[in-house]
Design a protein around this motif. Structure first.
Motif, PDB file in Angstrom:
ATOM      1  N   ASP A   1       0.828  -1.210   0.000  1.00 41.25           N
ATOM      2  CA  ASP A   1       0.000   0.000   0.000  1.00 41.25           C
ATOM      3  C   ASP A   1       0.859   1.255   0.000  1.00 41.25           C
ATOM      4  O   ASP A   1       0.543   2.242  -0.681  1.00 41.25           O
ATOM      5  N   HIS A   2       1.943   1.215   0.753  1.00 42.41           N
ATOM      6  CA  HIS A   2       2.855   2.363   0.807  1.00 42.41           C
ATOM      7  C   HIS A   2       3.489   2.615  -0.559  1.00 42.41           C
ATOM      8  O   HIS A   2       3.573   3.757  -1.024  1.00 42.41           O
ATOM      9  N   GLU A   3       3.921   1.527  -1.199  1.00 40.43           N
ATOM     10  CA  GLU A   3       4.529   1.647  -2.517  1.00 40.43           C
ATOM     11  C   GLU A   3       3.509   2.157  -3.538  1.00 40.43           C
ATOM     12  O   GLU A   3       3.825   3.005  -4.384  1.00 40.43           O
ATOM     13  N   ARG A   4       2.285   1.653  -3.455  1.00 38.70           N
ATOM     14  CA  ARG A   4       1.229   2.082  -4.375  1.00 38.70           C
ATOM     15  C   ARG A   4       0.943   3.584  -4.202  1.00 38.70           C
ATOM     16  O   ARG A   4       0.743   4.305  -5.185  1.00 38.70           O
ATOM     17  N   ALA A   5       0.935   4.050  -2.968  1.00 43.99           N
ATOM     18  CA  ALA A   5       0.681   5.468  -2.691  1.00 43.99           C
ATOM     19  C   ALA A   5       1.780   6.351  -3.279  1.00 43.99           C
ATOM     20  O   ALA A   5       1.516   7.424  -3.839  1.00 43.99           O
ATOM     21  N   ILE A   6       3.011   5.894  -3.167  1.00 45.92           N
ATOM     22  CA  ILE A   6       4.141   6.651  -3.721  1.00 45.92           C
ATOM     23  C   ILE A   6       4.043   6.716  -5.241  1.00 45.92           C
ATOM     24  O   ILE A   6       4.262   7.763  -5.854  1.00 45.92           O
ATOM     25  N   ILE A   7       3.715   5.567  -5.849  1.00 45.68           N
ATOM     26  CA  ILE A   7       3.590   5.518  -7.313  1.00 45.68           C
ATOM     27  C   ILE A   7       2.498   6.478  -7.800  1.00 45.68           C
ATOM     28  O   ILE A   7       2.683   7.219  -8.763  1.00 45.68           O
ATOM     29  N   LYS A   8       1.351   6.491  -7.125  1.00 47.41           N
ATOM     30  CA  LYS A   8       0.259   7.378  -7.517  1.00 47.41           C
ATOM     31  C   LYS A   8       0.672   8.848  -7.381  1.00 47.41           C
ATOM     32  O   LYS A   8       0.333   9.683  -8.215  1.00 47.41           O
ATOM     33  N   GLU A   9       1.400   9.136  -6.328  1.00 52.03           N
ATOM     34  CA  GLU A   9       1.879  10.508  -6.128  1.00 52.03           C
ATOM     35  C   GLU A   9       2.835  10.907  -7.243  1.00 52.03           C
ATOM     36  O   GLU A   9       2.796  12.035  -7.753  1.00 52.03           O
TER      37      GLU A   9
ATOM     38  N   ILE B   1      -1.476   1.967 -14.890  1.00 52.06           N
ATOM     39  CA  ILE B   1      -0.044   2.285 -14.869  1.00 52.06           C
ATOM     40  C   ILE B   1       0.535   1.961 -13.492  1.00 52.06           C
ATOM     41  O   ILE B   1       1.624   1.394 -13.362  1.00 52.06           O
ATOM     42  N   ALA B   2      -0.225   2.330 -12.454  1.00 51.55           N
ATOM     43  CA  ALA B   2       0.236   2.092 -11.081  1.00 51.55           C
ATOM     44  C   ALA B   2       0.402   0.600 -10.810  1.00 51.55           C
ATOM     45  O   ALA B   2       1.389   0.174 -10.189  1.00 51.55           O
ATOM     46  N   GLU B   3      -0.549  -0.211 -11.277  1.00 52.15           N
ATOM     47  CA  GLU B   3      -0.465  -1.644 -11.041  1.00 52.15           C
ATOM     48  C   GLU B   3       0.715  -2.269 -11.782  1.00 52.15           C
ATOM     49  O   GLU B   3       1.344  -3.205 -11.289  1.00 52.15           O
ATOM     50  N   ASN B   4       1.009  -1.758 -12.960  1.00 54.45           N
ATOM     51  CA  ASN B   4       2.180  -2.239 -13.704  1.00 54.45           C
ATOM     52  C   ASN B   4       3.462  -1.952 -12.933  1.00 54.45           C
ATOM     53  O   ASN B   4       4.392  -2.763 -12.913  1.00 54.45           O
ATOM     54  N   LYS B   5       3.488  -0.778 -12.315  1.00 55.02           N
ATOM     55  CA  LYS B   5       4.674  -0.409 -11.536  1.00 55.02           C
ATOM     56  C   LYS B   5       4.772  -1.232 -10.257  1.00 55.02           C
ATOM     57  O   LYS B   5       5.878  -1.556  -9.795  1.00 55.02           O
ATOM     58  N   ILE B   6       3.625  -1.597  -9.690  1.00 54.26           N
ATOM     59  CA  ILE B   6       3.625  -2.477  -8.519  1.00 54.26           C
ATOM     60  C   ILE B   6       4.202  -3.831  -8.913  1.00 54.26           C
ATOM     61  O   ILE B   6       4.938  -4.463  -8.159  1.00 54.26           O
TER      62      ILE B   6
END
Length: 312
Positions: A211-219, A238-243
């Motif tokens: 969740d922390h990583e996902r929040a950073i990616i969205k930001e 895009i965010a899920e691909n980066k996750i």
């Protein structure tokens, strides 16, 4: 007379000698602390006391695997200098300690010290090695892995600077294909040393970290001008691909295999399983980096000279 644990601990604090040696000295001297100290000096063991305050930040990580491959141990033993870490006395000590952990199925440092070997207790072996080398030697940690339905394999990097222990759950392993299975396990242990992944698979990653990583990616996406006009569902994709990339970097199974980056560790394991007619699964691993977290001594030559000359 009965010797209490408190008395033994007190003598150890004074001398720095192992618990078993202290107890023996107190028994021989009828509980007299001063006489026991003298007894240990005569035995050549009290020399350890002078080393108790030294920093043992060198040493080695070593491993031992049982003959049936079902149990493996990884230990870290520390000393003061790299010179002693490479000595025959120290290397033999490390192997004896790791073997004792496997033979007695122990993963606790304090319990392991009390284990008896053919040469004495582990604590006594450490004390003897300390006396022989003239350096403070200590058992810092031990990891034990055992699986009656699998195999354990280890990799030791650069003479003990790092050690890894990997466990595979196996089905269909025979004398004919065991060599290939052990070989891939060894390669995976080496991969772990090279890439140091925190986890085996994505299910092991704490949800809070994801969740922390996902929040950073969205930001990051929102702060990028070219993404501001994109629909929310596009940004989510895009965010899920980066996750997914985050899992690839942090989970062993999805990393590019160290010996063939064109395939993942998971794919390499599957290829060996197919070749050997077995089922192979990575269960877990342990990793020790020698000396991590230990503050090394910072010698100051000017201060040392000053102290010797009486100017400080």
């Amino acid at each position: 007379m009965e010797i209490t644990a408190k008395e033994v601990a007190k003598l150890r604090d004074i001398t720095g000698v192992g618990m078993m040696a202290c107890k023996k000295a107190l028994v021989e001297c009828n509980g007299d602390i001063d006489a026991a100290c003298e007894y240990l000096r005569k035995q050549g063991l009290a020399v350890v006391a002078k080393k108790a305050s030294r920093i043992a930040a060198e040493g080695a990580a070593r491993a031992y695997i049982s003959e049936d491959k079902h149990t493996g141990a990884l230990v870290e033993v520390n000393c003061e200098t790299d010179f002693v870490a490479k000595s025959d006395v120290f290397v033999e000590l490390c192997q004896d300690v790791a073997k004792a952990a496997v033979d007695n199925n122990i993963d606790d440092v304090e319990k392991l010290k009390t284990v008896k070997t053919a040469k004495g207790t582990v604590d006594e072996l450490i004390t003897a090695a300390t006396t022989k080398t003239g350096e403070k030697i200590s058992l810092r940690r031990v990891a034990l892995q055992t699986n009656k339905d699998g195999i354990e394999e280890a990799y030791i990097h650069m003479g003990g600077k790092m050690g890894t222990l990997v466990e595979l759950k196996t089905e269909g392993v025979t004398a004919a294909n065991l060599g290939d299975v052990v070989a891939v396990a060894h390669d995976i242990a080496m991969h772990i040393a090279a890439f140091q992944p925190p986890y085996v698979r994505k299910e092991e990653v704490p949800q809070a970290d994801v969740d922390h990583e996902r929040a950073i990616i969205k930001e990051q996406l929102l702060n990028d001008e070219k993404n501001k006009k994109k629909p929310e569902q596009v940004l989510e994709k895009i965010a899920e691909n980066k996750i997914g990339k985050f899992f690839e970097e942090n989970c062993l199974l999805y990393q590019a295999f160290v010996k063939d980056p064109s395939v993942t560790v998971e794919a390499q394991l599957a290829a060996v399983a197919k070749k050997t007619g077995t089922k192979l699964e990575i269960v877990r691993f342990s990793k020790f980096v020698m000396g991590e977290g230990i503050e090394k001594r910072a010698d100051n030559l000017a201060e040392e000279v000053g102290k010797l000359s009486g100017k400080q």
